[in-house]
Design a protein around this motif. Structure first.
Motif, PDB file in Angstrom:
ATOM      1  N   VAL A 168      12.019  -4.675   2.276  1.00 41.27           N
ATOM      2  CA  VAL A 168      12.650  -5.321   1.123  1.00 41.27           C
ATOM      3  C   VAL A 168      12.465  -4.599  -0.205  1.00 41.27           C
ATOM      4  O   VAL A 168      12.983  -5.040  -1.219  1.00 41.27           O
TER       5      VAL A 168
ATOM      6  N   GLU B  16       9.063  -4.410  -5.257  1.00 45.46           N
ATOM      7  CA  GLU B  16       9.012  -5.622  -6.086  1.00 45.46           C
ATOM      8  C   GLU B  16       9.168  -6.883  -5.243  1.00 45.46           C
ATOM      9  O   GLU B  16       8.425  -7.848  -5.402  1.00 45.46           O
ATOM     10  N   SER B  17      10.106  -6.871  -4.316  1.00 47.74           N
ATOM     11  CA  SER B  17      10.322  -8.037  -3.461  1.00 47.74           C
ATOM     12  C   SER B  17       9.155  -8.250  -2.502  1.00 47.74           C
ATOM     13  O   SER B  17       8.825  -9.387  -2.157  1.00 47.74           O
TER      14      SER B  17
ATOM     15  N   ASP C  57       6.642 -10.158  -4.344  1.00 47.64           N
ATOM     16  CA  ASP C  57       7.084 -11.547  -4.478  1.00 47.64           C
ATOM     17  C   ASP C  57       6.812 -12.327  -3.199  1.00 47.64           C
ATOM     18  O   ASP C  57       6.331 -13.460  -3.250  1.00 47.64           O
TER      19      ASP C  57
ATOM     20  N   GLY D  55      15.313 -14.284  -5.308  1.00 43.33           N
ATOM     21  CA  GLY D  55      15.997 -13.157  -4.697  1.00 43.33           C
ATOM     22  C   GLY D  55      16.166 -13.257  -3.190  1.00 43.33           C
ATOM     23  O   GLY D  55      16.758 -12.373  -2.570  1.00 43.33           O
ATOM     24  N   PHE D  56      15.670 -14.331  -2.586  1.00 45.47           N
ATOM     25  CA  PHE D  56      15.778 -14.471  -1.138  1.00 45.47           C
ATOM     26  C   PHE D  56      16.691 -15.638  -0.789  1.00 45.47           C
ATOM     27  O   PHE D  56      16.254 -16.755  -0.542  1.00 45.47           O
TER      28      PHE D  56
ATOM     29  N   ARG E 224      19.896 -12.735   2.536  1.00 46.30           N
ATOM     30  CA  ARG E 224      18.726 -11.846   2.556  1.00 46.30           C
ATOM     31  C   ARG E 224      17.751 -12.275   3.640  1.00 46.30           C
ATOM     32  O   ARG E 224      17.141 -11.435   4.305  1.00 46.30           O
TER      33      ARG E 224
END
Length: 73
Positions: free
Chosen positions: A15, A18-19, A22, A40-41, A45
């Motif tokens: 991912v 940064e992700s 997270d 963002g998920f 995703r």
């Protein structure tokens, strides 16, 4: 790869850095619905993560404990 125990390096391959941070910040996950709460998920995703082999095992699940022990060897 278990989202509850995967390393930053392993998650980064899936991912991005940064992700990955997270995902680690919000652990442990009990369901994919909880992963959807991570910024963002979205469903798309999450579907990509699942297609790449990501899964969720509950903390204390014997399979999770076995995987962690094997990783230490």
């Amino acid at each position: 790869m278990d989202l509850n125990t995967a390393s930053v390096a392993a998650l980064t391959k899936l991912v991005g850095l940064e992700s990955a941070y997270d995902l680690i910040l919000w652990r442990p996950y009990l369901s994919w619905e909880e992963v959807a709460c991570v910024p963002g998920f979205d469903e798309a995703r999450i579907a990509e993560l699942q297609a790449a082999g990501a899964h969720i095992r509950l903390p204390g699940d014997p399979r999770t404990l076995r995987d962690e022990a094997a990783r230490r060897l």
